[in-house]
Design an enzyme around this catalytic site. Structure first.
Site, PDB file in Angstrom:
ATOM      1  N   GLU A   6       0.929  -0.931   0.064  1.00 52.88           N
ATOM      2  CA  GLU A   6      -0.033  -0.242  -0.197  1.00 52.88           C
ATOM      3  C   GLU A   6       1.201   1.660   0.466  1.00 52.88           C
ATOM      4  OE1 GLU A   6      -3.445   0.287  -0.451  1.00 52.88           O
ATOM      5  OE2 GLU A   6      -4.057  -2.246  -0.820  1.00 52.88           O
ATOM      6  N   THR A   9       1.735   5.878  -7.234  1.00 48.12           N
ATOM      7  CA  THR A   9       2.117   5.257  -8.004  1.00 48.12           C
ATOM      8  C   THR A   9       2.122   3.403  -8.406  1.00 48.12           C
ATOM      9  OG1 THR A   9       4.168   5.533  -6.543  1.00 48.12           O
ATOM     10  CG2 THR A   9       4.224   3.917  -8.006  1.00 48.12           C
ATOM     11  N   TYR A  26      -5.991   6.484   4.128  1.00 50.91           N
ATOM     12  CA  TYR A  26      -6.519   5.559   3.260  1.00 50.91           C
ATOM     13  C   TYR A  26      -5.873   4.593   3.295  1.00 50.91           C
ATOM     14  CZ  TYR A  26      -5.154   2.070  -0.539  1.00 50.91           C
ATOM     15  OH  TYR A  26      -5.168   0.984  -1.211  1.00 50.91           O
ATOM     16  N   ASP A  74      -9.336   5.711  -2.157  1.00 48.69           N
ATOM     17  CA  ASP A  74      -8.729   6.037  -2.690  1.00 48.69           C
ATOM     18  C   ASP A  74      -9.200   6.782  -3.790  1.00 48.69           C
ATOM     19  OD1 ASP A  74      -9.583   4.244  -4.115  1.00 48.69           O
ATOM     20  OD2 ASP A  74      -7.001   3.638  -5.354  1.00 48.69           O
ATOM     21  N   CYS A 104     -13.146   1.579 -15.544  1.00 47.95           N
ATOM     22  CA  CYS A 104     -13.708   2.982 -14.778  1.00 47.95           C
ATOM     23  C   CYS A 104     -13.239   3.686 -14.699  1.00 47.95           C
ATOM     24  CB  CYS A 104     -14.947   3.174 -13.185  1.00 47.95           C
ATOM     25  SG  CYS A 104     -16.300   4.665 -13.100  1.00 47.95           S
ATOM     26  N   CYS A 118     -18.632  -3.311 -17.900  1.00 47.54           N
ATOM     27  CA  CYS A 118     -19.329  -2.570 -16.474  1.00 47.54           C
ATOM     28  C   CYS A 118     -20.018  -3.664 -15.616  1.00 47.54           C
ATOM     29  CB  CYS A 118     -19.396  -1.149 -15.913  1.00 47.54           C
ATOM     30  SG  CYS A 118     -19.336  -0.528 -14.464  1.00 47.54           S
TER      31      CYS A 118
END
Length: 347
Positions: free
Chosen positions: A43, A49, A126, A144, A196, A206
């Site tokens: 994480e 990143t 987060y 996030d 998405c 989706c």
DNA sequence: AAACCGTGGTG
DNA sequence: TCACCAAGGTT
């Protein structure tokens, strides 16, 4: 208004069939959760990143330091060198501080509540929620950039980011449930990254299209709305590549705070609108051209200069080791200098 | 709370 | 090309 229960069920079903396989991830529904150390490490590496960029670092780190205790015992310079190229170097300093806090204050075991995780260095809202949900099956609200985008589209939120953050967080919280919270978080992120997407979302693939307000508008990619960012200023500087008779390069350790803090670097001038040529030692300096680099909030042109020399208050490092330990901007400058030198030698 | 903090991929 | 973007956190 989309039906929360139907959307939840649809996305979890989709995740069961389409979950990405990642080095730090347990399969959907797995009884044995991933080691909290690996969840936390992944994480932190994934903050701002991409997966392809972070994945090789994750593999190297976990091979070298299999437990949080191993990581806590690493020397600062060794860890900073291992992080070189990943960016946002405060993450590396905080990573080490966090590993040491877990080792020293938690008996080498990661705490399993969101509040305790949040108190650790480099762990924000987060990351605390993500580790709590993924490693410990806590019903945490993991928000996030992916989740913000998915929520803004599901509900066609017209408020632009970043002002919309509190509203998007409230919407995401509607879906959080004690049933499979870790899978839910990762399902949302897989959806956000693969379906998405920011540009050209694949709404035809989706599983939530049936309840998506943005899709009904015909232009789902308009969401989330964003306020304009300020443009990047341009700065100039000089970088000095001093090489001794053994082919070693003079490096410095940068101050712990600020840009590239705590990293090894080349000696440089100050960076500003204009830069003065003032090498760290006298010598016959030769110009080796320039390199361009873009940071988050400014663009930099670095004029590269090369000279032979030795001594001085530097960390003398082999060219190969230097290239591996330097942040990208200095790696570019070093490669420029060495390439120019070899051209001069051939001539 | 707005500013600061990297890098590489992408259209 | 270059502006935008990625599983944010700290001050």
């Amino acid at each position: 208004m989309p039906d929360v229960l139907s959307l939840r069920a649809a996305l979890l079903d989709w995740y069961d069939a389409h979950a990405r396989s990642l080095p730090w991830r347990a399969p959907p529904g797995a009884k044995a959760k991933t080691d909290p150390y690996r969840v936390w490490l992944s994480e932190v590496m994934l903050q701002q990143t991409t997966v392809p960029h972070a994945a090789p670092y994750f593999e190297r780190f976990t091979a070298r330091w299999p437990t949080v205790g191993d990581l806590a015992a690493v020397e600062d310079a060794e860890l900073m060198a291992a992080w070189a190229g990943l960016g946002y170097y405060a993450r590396a300093r905080n990573l080490l501080a966090c590993a040491r806090a877990v080792a020293d204050e938690h008996g080498g075991v990661f705490p399993d509540t969101e509040a305790e995780l949040l108190a650790l260095p480099g762990v924000g809202a987060y990351t605390a929620a993500a580790v709590a949900a993924i490693a410990f099956d806590r019903a945490a609200n993991v928000v996030d950039g992916n989740v913000e985008r998915v929520m803004s589209r599901l509900f066609a939120v017209e408020t632009p980011l970043p002002a919309a953050r509190p509203e998007l967080r409230r919407l995401a919280a509607l879906f959080v449930d004690a049933h499979r919270p870790g899978d839910w978080a990762q399902a949302l992120m897989d959806l956000g990254s693969g379906v998405c997407r920011p540009r050209s979302p694949s709404c035809d693939r989706c599983p939530l299209a049936f309840g998506c307000e943005a899709l009904k508008t015909g232009t789902p990619e308009r969401y989330p709305l964003k306020t304009k960012k300020a443009e990047r200023p341009r700065r100039q500087g000089h970088a000095y590549v001093l090489i001794d008779g053994a082919g070693r390069v003079a490096l410095v350790r940068r101050p712990d705070k600020g840009l590239l803090g705590g990293m090894a670097g080349l000696p440089t001038s100050d960076w500003g609108a204009a830069a003065e040529f003032a090498p760290p030692v006298a010598g016959s300096w030769r110009a080796a051209g320039s390199v361009e680099h873009v940071f988050t909030h400014f663009s930099l042109t670095l004029e590269v200069h090369v000279a032979a020399g030795e001594g001085g208050d530097f960390l003398w490092t082999s060219a190969e080791q230097a290239a591996n330990a330097l942040p990208t901007v200095f790696r570019k400058a070093l490669e420029r200098a060495l390439g120019t030198l070899s051209r001069w030698e051939r001539a």
